[in-house]
Design a protein around this motif. Sequence first.
Motif: not given
Length: 337
Positions: A178, A180-184, A309, A311-312
């Motif tokens: 859940q 975002s790609q950048s957070k992961r 915002d 999920g991010d």
Amino acid sequence: MAAPEEHDSPTEAPQPAVGEEETKTFKDLGVTDVLCEACDQLGWTKPTKIQIEAIPLALQGRDIIGLAETGSGKTGAFALPILNALLETPQRLFALVLTPTRELAFQISEQFEALGSSIGVQSAVIVGGIDSDTYLVYILNELAGNSFMIFCSTCNNTQRTALLLRNLGFTAIPLHGQMSQSKRLGSLNKFKAKARSILLATDVASRGLDIPHVDVVVNFDIPTHSKDYIHRVGRTARAGRSGKAITFVTQYDVELFQRIEHLIGKKLPVFPTEDDEVMMLTERVTEAQRFARMELREHGEKKKRTREDAGDNDDTEGAIGVRNKVAGGKMKKRKGH
Ligand SMILES: Nc1ncnc2c1ncn2[C@@H]1O[C@H](COP(=O)(O)OP(=O)(O)OP(=O)(O)O)[C@@H](O)[C@H]1O
């Protein structure tokens, strides 16, 4: 009540009743005005099917066994008649709700408080035994100085456990679907750079990721597919290094655990614990759990307010408001994690 299933999105609205019952309101079922308003405020415009069937009988004082699918509003089906009856005969101690899990106990208590806030209802949650959260903290303390990957089965539990551990002063960071790609990527890089010693992940991280320094893999939730066990524990002991894997097994997991032992052709030894020492952690862990629940709620509301915002913002470092309260309060920061 049917056994609960863990939802990633527990707030998902259930289907309203269909057919001729479609037009029924809470008032038609005999629910008193102030509670109808409380339902309205929660966005419960119409009763669900189980509520239509159960509430009138419960209001007559009849015994009920209610069966309906998960997320169909069973809690409201028994909470509303209880609150209705309490309003009719006010008293200090009124209802006792027994649940199979701690999480469900807290969830139901929150629903009682949401429905009963306008009539000043208070609920207390009593849970027993030593909780696996406490055993997790014990193990992290016992093996302090290592870097850990902790696997949870849902995004929600990953996030909750990361918040819990951060509240106890561990440098924990979540990684789940859940985010975002950048957070992961951000989480992964912080863990890889050893800026965080604990990575909490769902199975999105069980395959392929090559992080050389993982010393311990913890299956906090046992994997449902025994093959995932192999993928998860394969995150440690890489390239000739040594590593440890620890699996939490509750009374519900015995069959899955036996399947894992069968798959790997090996009996896994018991991790030795000193129950007295685990007990001593209970108070701090309980307080950290309470803050983690507040943070999750705070975060959920923030997500609703700022849709763009969504999920991010799943990094636990976003939950600053509550954390400041914790840091300024009783929780002590722990060095060396
Ligand atoms: N009449 C209603 N209208 C809209 N939403 C409702 C209504 N009744 C309950 N809900 C909401 O639906 C969600 C699911 O309800 P609840 O947790 O009671 O389901 P449940 O049947 O007990 O599920 P489980 O078996 O998984 O525990 C909750 O977020 C609750 O606030």
